[in-house]
Design a protein around this motif. Sequence first.
Motif, PDB file in Angstrom:
ATOM      1  N   TYR A 112       0.859  -1.187   0.000  1.00  0.00           N
ATOM      2  CA  TYR A 112       0.000   0.000   0.000  1.00  0.00           C
ATOM      3  C   TYR A 112       0.898   1.241   0.000  1.00  0.00           C
ATOM      4  CZ  TYR A 112      -3.796   3.017   1.984  1.00  0.00           C
ATOM      5  OH  TYR A 112      -4.731   3.995   2.241  1.00  0.00           O
ATOM      6  N   PRO A 113       1.430   1.655  -1.169  1.00  0.00           N
ATOM      7  CA  PRO A 113       2.358   2.783  -1.213  1.00  0.00           C
ATOM      8  C   PRO A 113       1.682   4.118  -0.919  1.00  0.00           C
ATOM      9  CG  PRO A 113       2.432   1.458  -3.237  1.00  0.00           C
ATOM     10  CD  PRO A 113       1.213   1.057  -2.490  1.00  0.00           C
ATOM     11  N   THR A 114       2.478   5.068  -0.454  1.00  0.00           N
ATOM     12  CA  THR A 114       1.953   6.384  -0.090  1.00  0.00           C
ATOM     13  C   THR A 114       1.771   7.276  -1.314  1.00  0.00           C
ATOM     14  OG1 THR A 114       4.197   7.214   0.354  1.00  0.00           O
ATOM     15  CG2 THR A 114       2.938   6.330   2.225  1.00  0.00           C
ATOM     16  N   SER A 115       0.984   8.326  -1.132  1.00  0.00           N
ATOM     17  CA  SER A 115       0.657   9.288  -2.184  1.00  0.00           C
ATOM     18  C   SER A 115       1.452  10.582  -1.987  1.00  0.00           C
ATOM     19  CB  SER A 115      -0.847   9.565  -2.163  1.00  0.00           C
ATOM     20  OG  SER A 115      -1.270   9.889  -0.844  1.00  0.00           O
ATOM     21  N   PHE A 116       1.150  11.585  -2.783  1.00  0.00           N
ATOM     22  CA  PHE A 116       1.899  12.841  -2.776  1.00  0.00           C
ATOM     23  C   PHE A 116       1.871  13.515  -1.406  1.00  0.00           C
ATOM     24  CE2 PHE A 116       1.872  17.543  -3.551  1.00  0.00           C
ATOM     25  CZ  PHE A 116       3.218  17.655  -3.880  1.00  0.00           C
ATOM     26  N   GLY A 117       3.055  13.779  -0.876  1.00  0.00           N
ATOM     27  CA  GLY A 117       3.174  14.480   0.395  1.00  0.00           C
ATOM     28  C   GLY A 117       2.769  13.664   1.604  1.00  0.00           C
ATOM     29  N   ALA A 118       2.262  12.453   1.397  1.00  0.00           N
ATOM     30  CA  ALA A 118       1.717  11.668   2.505  1.00  0.00           C
ATOM     31  C   ALA A 118       2.777  10.775   3.139  1.00  0.00           C
ATOM     32  CB  ALA A 118       0.557  10.808   2.020  1.00  0.00           C
ATOM     33  N   GLN A 119       2.569  10.501   4.408  1.00  0.00           N
ATOM     34  CA  GLN A 119       3.354   9.509   5.136  1.00  0.00           C
ATOM     35  C   GLN A 119       2.406   8.388   5.561  1.00  0.00           C
ATOM     36  OE1 GLN A 119       5.353  11.799   8.227  1.00  0.00           O
ATOM     37  NE2 GLN A 119       6.687  12.813   6.735  1.00  0.00           N
ATOM     38  N   HIS A 120       2.966   7.287   6.038  1.00  0.00           N
ATOM     39  CA  HIS A 120       2.117   6.120   6.319  1.00  0.00           C
ATOM     40  C   HIS A 120       0.949   6.444   7.234  1.00  0.00           C
ATOM     41  CE1 HIS A 120       5.189   6.097   9.513  1.00  0.00           C
ATOM     42  NE2 HIS A 120       4.205   5.662  10.279  1.00  0.00           N
ATOM     43  N   SER A 121       1.176   7.321   8.210  1.00  0.00           N
ATOM     44  CA  SER A 121       0.109   7.640   9.164  1.00  0.00           C
ATOM     45  C   SER A 121      -1.066   8.358   8.503  1.00  0.00           C
ATOM     46  CB  SER A 121       0.666   8.496  10.306  1.00  0.00           C
ATOM     47  OG  SER A 121       1.273   9.670   9.796  1.00  0.00           O
ATOM     48  N   ASP A 122      -0.827   8.996   7.358  1.00  0.00           N
ATOM     49  CA  ASP A 122      -1.897   9.718   6.656  1.00  0.00           C
ATOM     50  C   ASP A 122      -2.846   8.782   5.913  1.00  0.00           C
ATOM     51  OD1 ASP A 122      -0.936  12.412   7.256  1.00  0.00           O
ATOM     52  OD2 ASP A 122       0.714  11.959   5.891  1.00  0.00           O
ATOM     53  N   ILE A 123      -2.423   7.551   5.647  1.00  0.00           N
ATOM     54  CA  ILE A 123      -3.276   6.660   4.852  1.00  0.00           C
ATOM     55  C   ILE A 123      -3.705   5.418   5.630  1.00  0.00           C
ATOM     56  CG2 ILE A 123      -2.254   7.506   2.709  1.00  0.00           C
ATOM     57  CD1 ILE A 123      -0.708   4.874   2.480  1.00  0.00           C
ATOM     58  N   GLU A 124      -3.454   5.423   6.928  1.00  0.00           N
ATOM     59  CA  GLU A 124      -3.821   4.261   7.751  1.00  0.00           C
ATOM     60  C   GLU A 124      -5.331   4.080   7.879  1.00  0.00           C
ATOM     61  OE1 GLU A 124      -0.199   3.773  10.973  1.00  0.00           O
ATOM     62  OE2 GLU A 124      -1.635   5.389  11.297  1.00  0.00           O
ATOM     63  N   TRP A 125      -6.098   5.123   7.571  1.00  0.00           N
ATOM     64  CA  TRP A 125      -7.548   5.065   7.765  1.00  0.00           C
ATOM     65  C   TRP A 125      -8.202   3.913   7.004  1.00  0.00           C
ATOM     66  CZ3 TRP A 125     -10.720   5.389   3.526  1.00  0.00           C
ATOM     67  CH2 TRP A 125     -10.127   5.858   2.347  1.00  0.00           C
ATOM     68  N   LEU A 126      -7.582   3.485   5.882  1.00  0.00           N
ATOM     69  CA  LEU A 126      -8.168   2.423   5.082  1.00  0.00           C
ATOM     70  C   LEU A 126      -7.904   1.031   5.661  1.00  0.00           C
ATOM     71  CD1 LEU A 126      -9.814   2.037   2.486  1.00  0.00           C
ATOM     72  CD2 LEU A 126      -7.658   1.858   1.226  1.00  0.00           C
ATOM     73  N   ILE A 127      -6.964   0.963   6.600  1.00  0.00           N
ATOM     74  CA  ILE A 127      -6.625  -0.318   7.223  1.00  0.00           C
ATOM     75  C   ILE A 127      -7.491  -0.476   8.476  1.00  0.00           C
ATOM     76  CG2 ILE A 127      -4.779  -1.677   8.294  1.00  0.00           C
ATOM     77  CD1 ILE A 127      -2.804  -0.015   6.608  1.00  0.00           C
ATOM     78  N   GLU A 128      -8.476  -1.325   8.393  1.00  0.00           N
ATOM     79  CA  GLU A 128      -9.398  -1.470   9.518  1.00  0.00           C
ATOM     80  C   GLU A 128     -10.009  -2.866   9.533  1.00  0.00           C
ATOM     81  OE1 GLU A 128     -12.600   1.294   9.138  1.00  0.00           O
ATOM     82  OE2 GLU A 128     -13.054   0.737   7.070  1.00  0.00           O
ATOM     83  N   ARG A 129     -10.303  -3.324  10.710  1.00  0.00           N
ATOM     84  CA  ARG A 129     -10.929  -4.639  10.883  1.00  0.00           C
ATOM     85  C   ARG A 129     -12.264  -4.665  10.149  1.00  0.00           C
ATOM     86  NH1 ARG A 129     -12.382  -7.443  16.732  1.00  0.00           N
ATOM     87  NH2 ARG A 129     -13.216  -9.407  15.889  1.00  0.00           N
ATOM     88  N   GLY A 130     -12.456  -5.671   9.323  1.00  0.00           N
ATOM     89  CA  GLY A 130     -13.691  -5.797   8.568  1.00  0.00           C
ATOM     90  C   GLY A 130     -13.690  -5.045   7.254  1.00  0.00           C
ATOM     91  N   GLY A 131     -12.689  -4.201   7.025  1.00  0.00           N
ATOM     92  CA  GLY A 131     -12.601  -3.452   5.783  1.00  0.00           C
ATOM     93  C   GLY A 131     -11.861  -4.248   4.723  1.00  0.00           C
ATOM     94  N   ALA A 132     -11.669  -3.618   3.573  1.00  0.00           N
ATOM     95  CA  ALA A 132     -10.968  -4.299   2.484  1.00  0.00           C
ATOM     96  C   ALA A 132      -9.534  -4.625   2.876  1.00  0.00           C
ATOM     97  CB  ALA A 132     -11.001  -3.432   1.233  1.00  0.00           C
ATOM     98  N   LEU A 133      -8.865  -3.681   3.507  1.00  0.00           N
ATOM     99  CA  LEU A 133      -7.494  -3.914   3.975  1.00  0.00           C
ATOM    100  C   LEU A 133      -7.555  -4.255   5.461  1.00  0.00           C
ATOM    101  CD1 LEU A 133      -5.481  -1.091   2.137  1.00  0.00           C
ATOM    102  CD2 LEU A 133      -6.426  -3.220   1.249  1.00  0.00           C
ATOM    103  N   ASP A 134      -7.888  -5.509   5.724  1.00  0.00           N
ATOM    104  CA  ASP A 134      -8.137  -5.987   7.087  1.00  0.00           C
ATOM    105  C   ASP A 134      -6.843  -6.577   7.667  1.00  0.00           C
ATOM    106  OD1 ASP A 134      -8.952  -7.253   9.415  1.00  0.00           O
ATOM    107  OD2 ASP A 134     -10.794  -8.070   8.539  1.00  0.00           O
TER     108      ASP A 134
END
Length: 343
Positions: A46-68
């Motif tokens: 799950y690579p990062t986007s422009f200006g983002a760091q890993h903590s900025d895109i962690e929202w998609l990683i969640e129990r029951g979600g696509a990135l579980d």
Amino acid sequence: MANSGDYQIFEAGDVTLQSGRVFPSLRLAYKTYGALNAAKDNVIVYPTSFGAQHSDIEWLIERGGALDPERYFIVIPNLFGNGLSSSPSNSRGQLGEAPFPLISYHDAVAVQRRLLVEQFGIAKIALVYGWSMGGMQAYHWATCHPDMVERAAVVCGSARCSPYNAVFLEAVKAALTADPAFEDGRFTRKPEAGLRAMGRVYAGWAMSYEFYRDETWRESGFGSLEDYLAVSWDMAFAHRDADNLLAQIATWQNGDVSRCAAFAGDLDRALAAVRARIVLMPGQTDRYFDWRDNEAELGRLVNARSAELRPIPSIHGHRAGNPIRIPADRAFINAAVSSLLQS
């Protein structure tokens, strides 16, 4: 490997870049979520986007979600130039006064692959998922390592930076470097006026015509357009290093899956190399990663196990692919990625 707070560092050593320049002691920052199973076949990159760091895109990683993280071993590699991996802001010790070199997506993916293989012994990736610059990295992964990537989700991204997209980035660069703090190719201090101007330029491109026509910003509690621009965009990049932003813009503008020795600039040949199941998810109203680029690419993915175009039906422009607070777009992406992972 070194540990730095909530993330780790892969020491790649001296790396010869596509440009021929050697980057001494190149460092890749990454974070992992979940556990690698015994078969090592539950890997999501799950690579990062422009200006983002890993903590900025962690929202998609969640129990029951696509990135579980209870099902998958998820690796977020921080793109070079984001302030955690090797970047202008943290590489003076290695580079001295030499300018920060162009690090291409090909360079980035090559080091990411080394991380997976050398650190974890991973030979197969269940999914590479990315938004924007992350989506361009996902495309590079699927093109350059077809025997390794089983699925790819390219969200608001493309196989190469289109001329229209590059012009948008020229406007961003012009706004940023017009600040008096920019001297002799680098910033001597924080360019506060330039960062604000950059945010205003971004505001017009990142969101759609419909978003502004319908005053959709009111749904977030803003009383006026000026309030929305001042709060949401004037300070959007203020927490980032300006030289780092320029380095990532250079990566973005030079993005092209075919720009390497293996494909010699032949985009048809590069896209024909993809073997993965791939879903292209442009934002229907994205103004710089235009859905028509993905439509044109779809017919060239002739050897992919499956290839699907699923535009996100949203008026949130490019932000439709990063819908932290847009429930409908978030649900659309989760459903599409879940279906891809089940295929």
